[in-house]
Design an enzyme around this catalytic site. Structure first.
Site, PDB file in Angstrom:
ATOM      1  CD  GLU A  92      -3.033  -0.980   2.017  1.00  0.00           C
ATOM      2  OE1 GLU A  92      -2.919  -0.001   2.930  1.00  0.00           O
ATOM      3  OE2 GLU A  92      -3.950  -1.754   2.222  1.00  0.00           O
TER       4      GLU A  92
ATOM      5  CG  HIS B 206      -6.496   0.554   4.266  1.00  0.00           C
ATOM      6  ND1 HIS B 206      -5.387  -0.045   4.223  1.00  0.00           N
ATOM      7  CD2 HIS B 206      -7.204   0.152   5.432  1.00  0.00           C
ATOM      8  CE1 HIS B 206      -5.284  -0.846   5.334  1.00  0.00           C
ATOM      9  NE2 HIS B 206      -6.317  -0.669   6.215  1.00  0.00           N
TER      10      HIS B 206
END
Length: 130
Positions: free
Chosen positions: A66, A85
């Site tokens: 990420e 997220h």
């Protein structure tokens, strides 16, 4: 329509649990949703399963890397929904966080058991410890 939703904590036992074998065991029309931890999934295996039509689609809120790299094939797949997220986000989350902190602070001051204590051996909060 079948959905498989990944919400497991990330531990040595769950890392990579969604691999080629797991995707092959799903029905071809199944949709995979990951709102748990990115490293639960072997991303290349997911991409292969989606491309081959072994599963119908995926909704992904977390990734093993990420932010998701700009060259990831997941960005351009028609059968993939990507969210930033924030699956755990809800209206009032900050108030709830403050309430839990304040409650735990009072518990700590009065020598009572705390809420949501992570078991360091397991790597997550065991059921019933809320």
């Amino acid at each position: 329509m079948d959905y498989v939703v990944a919400v497991a904590p990330l531990t040595e036992q769950t890392k990579g649990m969604f691999d080629a074998d797991a995707f092959a065991a799903m029905r071809p029309g199944a949709r995979f949703v990951n709102v748990g931890r990115g490293e639960l999934v072997r991303t290349p295996d997911l991409v292969d399963a989606l491309r081959a039509g072994r599963i119908a689609g995926a909704a992904l809120d977390v990734f093993d890397t990420e932010p998701l790299p700009s060259d990831s094939p997941l960005w351009t797949m028609e059968n993939v929904l990507i969210s930033p997220h924030m699956s755990g986000d809800f209206v009032g989350w900050r108030d709830t966080l403050v309430e839990v902190f304040a409650d735990n602070f009072q518990r700590w001051q009065t020598d009572r058991p705390l809420r949501n204590v992570v078991d360091k051996r397991l790597g997550y909060v065991p059921t019933g410890d809320r």
